[in-house]
Write an enzyme that holds these catalytic residues in place. Sequence first.
Site, PDB file in Angstrom:
ATOM      1  CB  CYS A   1    -146.357 -38.375 -49.701  1.00  0.00           C
ATOM      2  SG  CYS A   1    -145.540 -39.022 -51.267  1.00  0.00           S
TER       3      CYS A   1
ATOM      4  CD  GLU B   1    -143.094 -32.367 -51.165  1.00  0.00           C
ATOM      5  OE1 GLU B   1    -143.638 -32.766 -52.405  1.00  0.00           O
ATOM      6  OE2 GLU B   1    -143.152 -33.202 -50.193  1.00  0.00           O
TER       7      GLU B   1
END
Length: 193
Positions: free
Chosen positions: A67, A116
């Site tokens: 990620c 996020e």
Amino acid sequence: MGAEEIVLLNEADEAIGTAPKAESHHRDTPYHLAFSCYLVDPNGRVLITRRALDKRTFPGVWTGSCCGHPGPGEGLRAAVLRRLETELGVTADTITSVLPRFRYRATASDGVVEYERCPVVRAVTAEAEPRPGLDPAEVAEAEWRSWDECLELVRHPDSSPWYRLQLAELAPLGPPLGWPDAGTGDLPPALTW
């Protein structure tokens, strides 16, 4: 090379500025752009990684392959390729948008928050062995796992909260080589392909 910057977002997922990554993750982390990638081999195995033990956010948890945060002006595909190379030493043959609308907020036991808009992609590689030691500040371990083992990891207390949320959406899609291409139309306005 300067400090890594994250792209800050408003509630419409439009870019409203940037901030240094290292200084932005705390108890009041601003909403920002990220991505998650599941690296799959031709046999359908998924590379699962354990985050470095000294990471600022969620150290030591098991999660997807990699990620990261697209930099200002960086497209999703370029960001994924960059992180696969720097974290794992692998390249992808194909990258597919799977969950372009994924968004989450999670608080770690120490109070640090992740907040996020985090599109999820599948990357397929023919490379057999990742090299997670390339960036020990990011990845402690990496293991190829079957899809059933990935589903089982959801019940493990050391799996990341975003992994559990993502798997809740990915599990109904079946094994990862069959995940449909969701296209790029639902990516946030702040992010190009």
